[in-house]
Write an enzyme that holds these catalytic residues in place. Sequence first.
Site, PDB file in Angstrom:
ATOM      1  CB  SER A 252      28.409  40.040  38.224  1.00  0.00           C
ATOM      2  OG  SER A 252      28.535  41.138  37.367  1.00  0.00           O
TER       3      SER A 252
ATOM      4  NE  ARG B  18      32.812  42.902  41.454  1.00  0.00           N
ATOM      5  CZ  ARG B  18      33.129  43.965  40.706  1.00  0.00           C
ATOM      6  NH1 ARG B  18      34.189  44.693  41.013  1.00  0.00           N
ATOM      7  NH2 ARG B  18      32.372  44.315  39.687  1.00  0.00           N
TER       8      ARG B  18
ATOM      9  CD  GLU C 292      30.139  40.429  42.392  1.00  0.00           C
ATOM     10  OE1 GLU C 292      30.738  40.673  41.337  1.00  0.00           O
ATOM     11  OE2 GLU C 292      29.175  41.103  42.804  1.00  0.00           O
TER      12      GLU C 292
HETATM   13  P1  FAD Z   1      24.714  42.894  51.381  1.00  0.00           P
HETATM   14  O1  FAD Z   1      24.276  42.162  50.171  1.00  0.00           O
HETATM   15  O2  FAD Z   1      23.707  43.133  52.441  1.00  0.00           O
HETATM   16  O3  FAD Z   1      25.963  42.132  51.998  1.00  0.00           O
HETATM   17  C1  FAD Z   1      27.011  41.684  51.165  1.00  0.00           C
HETATM   18  C2  FAD Z   1      28.124  41.130  52.043  1.00  0.00           C
HETATM   19  O4  FAD Z   1      28.682  42.164  52.835  1.00  0.00           O
HETATM   20  C3  FAD Z   1      27.644  40.073  53.051  1.00  0.00           C
HETATM   21  O5  FAD Z   1      28.698  39.165  53.266  1.00  0.00           O
HETATM   22  C4  FAD Z   1      27.399  40.880  54.317  1.00  0.00           C
HETATM   23  O6  FAD Z   1      27.479  40.097  55.483  1.00  0.00           O
HETATM   24  C5  FAD Z   1      28.530  41.879  54.234  1.00  0.00           C
HETATM   25  N1  FAD Z   1      28.240  43.173  54.871  1.00  0.00           N
HETATM   26  C6  FAD Z   1      27.292  44.077  54.499  1.00  0.00           C
HETATM   27  N2  FAD Z   1      27.362  45.160  55.289  1.00  0.00           N
HETATM   28  C7  FAD Z   1      28.373  44.930  56.174  1.00  0.00           C
HETATM   29  C8  FAD Z   1      28.951  45.664  57.249  1.00  0.00           C
HETATM   30  N3  FAD Z   1      28.481  46.882  57.595  1.00  0.00           N
HETATM   31  N4  FAD Z   1      29.971  45.101  57.936  1.00  0.00           N
HETATM   32  C9  FAD Z   1      30.448  43.879  57.613  1.00  0.00           C
HETATM   33  N5  FAD Z   1      29.936  43.134  56.626  1.00  0.00           N
HETATM   34  C10 FAD Z   1      28.926  43.659  55.906  1.00  0.00           C
HETATM   35  N6  FAD Z   1      28.843  45.153  42.801  1.00  0.00           N
HETATM   36  C11 FAD Z   1      29.947  45.719  42.255  1.00  0.00           C
HETATM   37  O7  FAD Z   1      31.043  45.623  42.816  1.00  0.00           O
HETATM   38  N7  FAD Z   1      29.870  46.395  41.066  1.00  0.00           N
HETATM   39  C12 FAD Z   1      28.729  46.538  40.394  1.00  0.00           C
HETATM   40  O8  FAD Z   1      28.716  47.149  39.322  1.00  0.00           O
HETATM   41  C13 FAD Z   1      27.553  45.971  40.943  1.00  0.00           C
HETATM   42  N8  FAD Z   1      26.372  46.074  40.292  1.00  0.00           N
HETATM   43  C14 FAD Z   1      25.252  45.510  40.826  1.00  0.00           C
HETATM   44  C15 FAD Z   1      24.056  45.640  40.131  1.00  0.00           C
HETATM   45  C16 FAD Z   1      22.878  45.094  40.632  1.00  0.00           C
HETATM   46  C17 FAD Z   1      21.591  45.259  39.869  1.00  0.00           C
HETATM   47  C18 FAD Z   1      22.920  44.388  41.865  1.00  0.00           C
HETATM   48  C19 FAD Z   1      21.661  43.816  42.441  1.00  0.00           C
HETATM   49  C20 FAD Z   1      24.120  44.239  42.553  1.00  0.00           C
HETATM   50  C21 FAD Z   1      25.300  44.790  42.042  1.00  0.00           C
HETATM   51  N9  FAD Z   1      26.538  44.672  42.704  1.00  0.00           N
HETATM   52  C22 FAD Z   1      27.664  45.264  42.177  1.00  0.00           C
HETATM   53  C23 FAD Z   1      26.642  43.898  43.961  1.00  0.00           C
HETATM   54  C24 FAD Z   1      26.254  44.704  45.226  1.00  0.00           C
HETATM   55  O9  FAD Z   1      25.449  45.800  44.914  1.00  0.00           O
HETATM   56  C25 FAD Z   1      27.477  45.196  46.002  1.00  0.00           C
HETATM   57  O10 FAD Z   1      28.294  44.114  46.366  1.00  0.00           O
HETATM   58  C26 FAD Z   1      27.091  45.976  47.257  1.00  0.00           C
HETATM   59  O11 FAD Z   1      28.231  46.557  47.837  1.00  0.00           O
HETATM   60  C27 FAD Z   1      26.385  45.120  48.282  1.00  0.00           C
HETATM   61  O12 FAD Z   1      25.877  45.992  49.280  1.00  0.00           O
HETATM   62  P2  FAD Z   1      24.741  45.543  50.284  1.00  0.00           P
HETATM   63  O13 FAD Z   1      24.602  46.611  51.309  1.00  0.00           O
HETATM   64  O14 FAD Z   1      23.517  45.177  49.548  1.00  0.00           O
HETATM   65  O15 FAD Z   1      25.419  44.261  50.947  1.00  0.00           O
HETATM   66  N1  EPU Z   2      29.356  39.896  27.380  1.00  0.00           N
HETATM   67  C1  EPU Z   2      28.851  38.800  26.723  1.00  0.00           C
HETATM   68  N2  EPU Z   2      27.534  38.482  26.949  1.00  0.00           N
HETATM   69  C2  EPU Z   2      26.739  39.195  27.777  1.00  0.00           C
HETATM   70  C3  EPU Z   2      27.259  40.324  28.445  1.00  0.00           C
HETATM   71  C4  EPU Z   2      28.588  40.649  28.230  1.00  0.00           C
HETATM   72  O1  EPU Z   2      29.533  38.127  25.967  1.00  0.00           O
HETATM   73  O2  EPU Z   2      25.564  38.832  27.925  1.00  0.00           O
HETATM   74  C5  EPU Z   2      30.774  40.225  27.165  1.00  0.00           C
HETATM   75  C6  EPU Z   2      30.942  41.391  26.201  1.00  0.00           C
HETATM   76  O3  EPU Z   2      32.009  41.083  25.342  1.00  0.00           O
HETATM   77  C7  EPU Z   2      31.325  42.550  27.091  1.00  0.00           C
HETATM   78  C8  EPU Z   2      32.050  41.843  28.236  1.00  0.00           C
HETATM   79  O4  EPU Z   2      31.366  40.600  28.385  1.00  0.00           O
HETATM   80  O5  EPU Z   2      32.156  43.449  26.429  1.00  0.00           O
HETATM   81  C9  EPU Z   2      32.013  42.616  29.537  1.00  0.00           C
HETATM   82  O6  EPU Z   2      30.638  42.918  29.880  1.00  0.00           O
HETATM   83  P1  EPU Z   2      30.285  44.117  30.881  1.00  0.00           P
HETATM   84  O7  EPU Z   2      30.896  45.381  30.395  1.00  0.00           O
HETATM   85  O8  EPU Z   2      28.831  44.091  31.133  1.00  0.00           O
HETATM   86  O9  EPU Z   2      31.077  43.737  32.186  1.00  0.00           O
HETATM   87  P2  EPU Z   2      31.104  42.414  33.064  1.00  0.00           P
HETATM   88  O10 EPU Z   2      32.519  41.926  33.086  1.00  0.00           O
HETATM   89  O11 EPU Z   2      30.084  41.438  32.665  1.00  0.00           O
HETATM   90  C10 EPU Z   2      31.727  43.718  35.213  1.00  0.00           C
HETATM   91  C11 EPU Z   2      31.356  43.662  36.651  1.00  0.00           C
HETATM   92  C12 EPU Z   2      30.079  44.437  36.893  1.00  0.00           C
HETATM   93  C13 EPU Z   2      30.304  45.884  36.493  1.00  0.00           C
HETATM   94  C14 EPU Z   2      30.676  45.915  35.014  1.00  0.00           C
HETATM   95  C15 EPU Z   2      31.036  47.308  34.549  1.00  0.00           C
HETATM   96  C16 EPU Z   2      32.237  41.602  37.560  1.00  0.00           C
HETATM   97  C17 EPU Z   2      31.938  40.222  38.014  1.00  0.00           C
HETATM   98  N3  EPU Z   2      31.198  42.284  37.083  1.00  0.00           N
HETATM   99  O12 EPU Z   2      30.734  43.016  34.498  1.00  0.00           O
HETATM  100  O13 EPU Z   2      29.784  44.414  38.273  1.00  0.00           O
HETATM  101  O14 EPU Z   2      29.145  46.661  36.698  1.00  0.00           O
HETATM  102  O15 EPU Z   2      31.841  45.081  34.800  1.00  0.00           O
HETATM  103  O16 EPU Z   2      32.260  47.657  35.080  1.00  0.00           O
HETATM  104  O17 EPU Z   2      33.384  42.050  37.658  1.00  0.00           O
HETATM  105  C18 EPU Z   2      28.653  43.131  39.940  1.00  0.00           C
HETATM  106  O18 EPU Z   2      29.774  42.952  40.444  1.00  0.00           O
HETATM  107  O19 EPU Z   2      27.606  42.703  40.452  1.00  0.00           O
HETATM  108  C19 EPU Z   2      28.564  43.899  38.700  1.00  0.00           C
HETATM  109  C20 EPU Z   2      27.414  44.119  38.066  1.00  0.00           C
END
Ligand code: FAD
Ligand code: EPU
Length: 346
Positions: A241, A168, A338
């Site tokens: 997250s 991240r 995050e």
């Molecule tokens: P924004 O939110 O618009 O921007 C995020 C940051 O990037 C800001 O600092 C912004 O200034 C910068 N930025 C954006 N575009 C540019 C650019 N072109 N040049 C320079 N800086 C830029 N993230 C994960 O890693 N794994 C996940 O599984 C995951 N699951 C998600 C699930 C949900 C439901 C949601 C809502 C979010 C999740 N995220 C996850 C977080 C998010 O989707 C990612 O971080 C994504 O890459 C953000 O993209 P964005 O275009 O919305 O960026």
């Molecule tokens: N868990 C709990 N309570 C909950 C949910 C999860 O105790 O309510 C525990 C469970 O033991 C589970 C473990 O947490 O096994 C891990 O949960 P999960 O698989 O959902 O993964 P996470 O660590 O919570 C991370 C990323 C997610 C990504 C998933 C799948 C981060 C901060 N988050 O979540 O990314 O989608 O793994 O790879 O690393 C994001 O970055 O926005 C994001 C959604």
Amino acid sequence: MSDPARVTRDADLRGRNTFGVAARAPFLFEVADATRLPETLDRPELAGRTPLIIGGGSNLLFASDPAVPVLALTGREIITIDEGDERVRVRADAGVEWHAFVMHTLALGLGGLENLALIPGTVGASPIQNIGAYGVEVRELVDSVEAFEPATGTLHRLDRDACAFAYRDSLFKQAPERFIVTAVEFSLSRAPVLRLDYAGLRDELYANGCTAPTARGVADAVIAIRRRKLPDPSVLGNAGSFFKNPIVPAALAEALAAEYPTLPMFRGNGPDTRKLSAAWLIDSQGWKGHRDGDAGVAPSHALVLVNHGDASGSQLLDLARRIADSVRQRYGVALEPEPRVIGAKW
Ligand code: FAD
Ligand code: EPU
């Protein structure tokens, strides 16, 4: 020549952040052709300041209005640049929607991004925090990042190593005002090695009667798991997250494991560290489903803060601080947000 940017004064950002919190920017610039960024950055409304770059707003929390203008890149071109026997390079503009891009590459028969399906946001943001899910991080597929540096007026092409990717994290996240990512080149595979080790992924795949998994099948399984676990931002505002999984010294992790044997623990960033599950730490403190007015914690996942309607960014930040305090007091572990927090310090 056409205007280099579409300009909106006093722009409403509520529909441009997936938390759905109210925020306004003095100006919004939307730039379709990244080669015309220099003209836009020279505009008097910016007065020499670097704008806040916004993609899909899915990793931002507006704790207050941004003090500076906001700029979005809207170019959406995708080019397949090099057809090798095994690997293919695909270049996408920053404004391409991430999930659509993943599905496009799979439709071309190219694998690599399947575990990253359904992550919201744009291609341009994907390297910022080195997006990751289901055992894969985007750094493994990034060939190079094209980034404009406003301070020097230079367009750089940074290879993977230059991006300093970590969990991240990246060069771009460390210095958020230094670069504007204009495009990303990915190196994808015609015959990908599928990555099925993340807990639950294999079960999901085979539960649907699959006997010979494909990259597209992995994407479908990831999509199904994500739809069950994570709230859809178009229904319930959230930024995924809210906290990173904390990386702590191995000695602290071992002491916690002895006391709390169910605490999930993963590899850290070296032999002396471990990554803990922030969701478990928060869940164990009783926060899942908690609600203070419209600011809350998702009932389906303890790591996801949600906006039930009219929560402000500062109310969500206040809740996040109280959650982090409770985890620090109980376990001695510091949680860090995050998403990028705008208009307040963590
Ligand atoms: P924004 O939110 O618009 O921007 C995020 C940051 O990037 C800001 O600092 C912004 O200034 C910068 N930025 C954006 N575009 C540019 C650019 N072109 N040049 C320079 N800086 C830029 N993230 C994960 O890693 N794994 C996940 O599984 C995951 N699951 C998600 C699930 C949900 C439901 C949601 C809502 C979010 C999740 N995220 C996850 C977080 C998010 O989707 C990612 O971080 C994504 O890459 C953000 O993209 P964005 O275009 O919305 O960026
Ligand atoms: N868990 C709990 N309570 C909950 C949910 C999860 O105790 O309510 C525990 C469970 O033991 C589970 C473990 O947490 O096994 C891990 O949960 P999960 O698989 O959902 O993964 P996470 O660590 O919570 C991370 C990323 C997610 C990504 C998933 C799948 C981060 C901060 N988050 O979540 O990314 O989608 O793994 O790879 O690393 C994001 O970055 O926005 C994001 C959604």
